[in-house]
Design an enzyme around this catalytic site. Structure first.
Site, short mmCIF file in Angstrom:
data_model
loop_
_atom_site.label_atom_id
_atom_site.label_comp_id
_atom_site.label_asym_id
_atom_site.label_seq_id
_atom_site.Cartn_x
_atom_site.Cartn_y
_atom_site.Cartn_z
N TYR A 45 0.85 -1.20 0.00
CA TYR A 45 0.00 0.00 0.00
C TYR A 45 0.88 1.24 0.00
O TYR A 45 1.87 1.30 0.72
CB TYR A 45 -0.91 0.03 1.23
N GLU A 47 -0.64 4.82 -0.52
CA GLU A 47 -1.46 6.02 -0.78
C GLU A 47 -0.61 7.28 -0.57
O GLU A 47 0.14 7.37 0.40
CB GLU A 47 -2.66 6.06 0.16
N ASP A 198 -6.29 13.21 -25.31
CA ASP A 198 -6.30 11.81 -24.89
C ASP A 198 -5.60 11.06 -26.02
O ASP A 198 -6.19 10.79 -27.07
CB ASP A 198 -7.74 11.33 -24.71
N THR A 224 -3.36 5.63 -22.13
CA THR A 224 -3.19 4.29 -21.54
C THR A 224 -1.79 3.84 -21.91
O THR A 224 -1.12 4.46 -22.75
CB THR A 224 -4.21 3.30 -22.11
N LYS A 227 -1.84 0.09 -25.41
CA LYS A 227 -2.26 -0.02 -26.82
C LYS A 227 -1.01 -0.01 -27.70
O LYS A 227 -0.27 -0.98 -27.71
CB LYS A 227 -3.26 1.08 -27.16
N ARG A 233 -1.54 -2.81 -18.78
CA ARG A 233 -2.76 -2.00 -18.79
C ARG A 233 -2.64 -0.93 -17.71
O ARG A 233 -2.24 -1.26 -16.58
CB ARG A 233 -3.99 -2.86 -18.48
N1 DSN Z 1 -12.10 0.48 -25.40
C1 DSN Z 1 -10.81 0.90 -25.88
C2 DSN Z 1 -10.70 0.72 -27.35
O1 DSN Z 1 -10.88 -0.40 -27.78
O2 DSN Z 1 -10.43 1.65 -28.09
C3 DSN Z 1 -10.49 2.24 -25.47
O3 DSN Z 1 -10.56 2.33 -24.09
#
Ligand code: DSN
Length: 398
Positions: A45, A47, A198, A224, A227, A233
């Site tokens: 933990y 925080e 984003d 994120t 990707k 993730r």
């Molecule tokens: N749901 C994701 C996508 O497939 O683009 C984005 O968060």
């Protein structure tokens, strides 16, 4: 102890090994990322923020945080390096959605107006969908895409001037063209709005130097890490240094409690990998493969939203070429042939989101598996044979 969970993990591992993975938001992480995320750091933990944290939000609410303090600072430093930036970075958001929530909360009040891209035009659920926290907490309004699916910058500017949003958001989940961050930034500046990007889908392409960067233009940047960045993730928020304190307070204690230190370790390994020269080659190959596959579909007579792609994905619009097939029909038939895609709304969509008239295809994951342009073309031809057979079957049944 035997656990059923490990049987399921083995099955999923086999599926990932054997299938052709074309979901634009997925990828395959390295062994090092898996090791970091599966480590004992999950037990800790923490925080709060590291003892010397740059934003001034300092100190943890638990003892024993010496190692994780060093880890979190290292992670921040590597992400700054990956994007060649001195923006402040918060590495604690659990996901892209959490990052977006905290980014909004850092500079907006509930009810403030935000100008963004609609989900049906390629935006994301957290960009103002009425069923999402974003649409429920804030007054989202939307700029359009033109009849060919390109962002309509004139509409963006007109709406910014008339609606005076507190924040303008650029970024998408299903937009295949370069986003002109400079143009967005100029509009935001003109109307006195914060400018947020984003970059979740294209972050790996930006780190790899094959898409223009929003750093230096945007006030807030979320992403994120899984990707095109090909990591664990998770989410990140970057911001201009003067917003650091607001962003850190918005993540903790406003939107989250304890950070996931094992995931932060995975993010640090992801950042190390994104800094490597090999990653630049990977990002360039992703674009070559995606263009090759998209061009093959065009040669085969398919309609592609915007007529092509500049990044890691493209959107096949079935409306005119295969009117009897929904995106879901194609997704399910390809699943039966071990090719994984996702159904997707297209601009001007007439079907429900559960059906759709489009399919989104991305090449980031298969490029990690070693695909070159010829593999992408061969796969497009295989998909065409499957879709053509499906359409013929439907016609016979009718
Ligand atoms: N749901 C994701 C996508 O497939 O683009 C984005 O968060």
């Amino acid at each position: 102890m035997n656990s059923h969970v490990f049987d399921l993990i083995a099955q999923e591992e086999a599926r990932q090994r054997e299938n052709v993975e074309l979901i634009a938001s997925e990828n395959f992480v390295s062994e090092n990322v898996l090791r970091a995320v599966g480590s004992v750091l999950t037990n800790k933990y923490a925080e709060g923020y590291p003892a010397e944290h740059a934003s001034g939000n300092r100190g943890r609410y638990y003892g024993g945080c010496g190692v994780v303090d060093e880890l979190e600072e290292y992670c921040c430093q590597k992400w700054q390096e990956a994007f060649s930036t001195d923006y402040h970075v918060n590495v604690q958001p659990h996901s892209g959605s959490s990052a977006n929530l905290a980014a909004y909360m850092s500079v907006l009040k509930p009810g403030d107006t935000v100008l963004a891209m609609d989900l049906s035009n390629g935006g994301h659920l957290t960009h103002g969908s009425s069923v999402n926290f974003s649409g429920r907490l804030f007054n989202f309004v939307f700029y359009n895409v033109d009849e060919n699916g390109f962002i309509d910058y004139a509409d963006l500017e007109a709406k910014a001037e008339s609606l005076k949003p507190a924040l303008i958001l650029a970024g998408a989940s299903a937009y295949s063209r370069v986003i002109d961050f400079e143009r967005f930034g100029a509009v935001a500046k003109k109307v006195g709005a914060y400018f947020m990007v984003d970059m979740a889908h294209i972050a790996g392409l930006i780190a790899g130097g094959v898409h223009p960067s929003p750093f230096g233009v945007a006030d807030l940047i979320t992403t994120t890490t899984h990707k095109t960045l090909r990591g664990t993730r998770g989410g990140l928020i970057f911001c201009r240094p003067e917003l650091a304190k607001k962003v850190d307070s918005a993540v903790f204690p406003c939107c989250q409690g304890g950070p996931l230190m094992h995931v932060i370790a995975g993010k640090a390994v992801t950042a190390e990998e994104a800094c490597s020269p090999e990653f630049r080659d990977y990002a360039a190959q992703v674009i070559k493969n995606t263009k090759a596959m998209c061009d093959a579909f065009i040669r085969l007579g398919y309609e592609i939203v915007t007529g092509g792609t500049d990044n890691h994905l493209f959107l096949v619009n079935l409306t005119r070429t295969h009117p009897t097939l929904s995106g879901r029909d194609v997704q399910e038939e390809l699943d039966r042939h071990h090719i994984t895609v996702n159904k997707n709304c297209v601009p001007g969509e007439t079907r429900k989101p559960q059906l759709t008239s489009g399919v989104r295809i991305g090449c980031a994951a298969m490029t990690t598996k070693g695909w070159k342009e010829a593999d992408a073309v061969a796969c497009a031809e295989r998909i065409d044979r499957i879709v053509t057979a499906l359409a013929a079957k439907k016609a016979n049944e009718a």
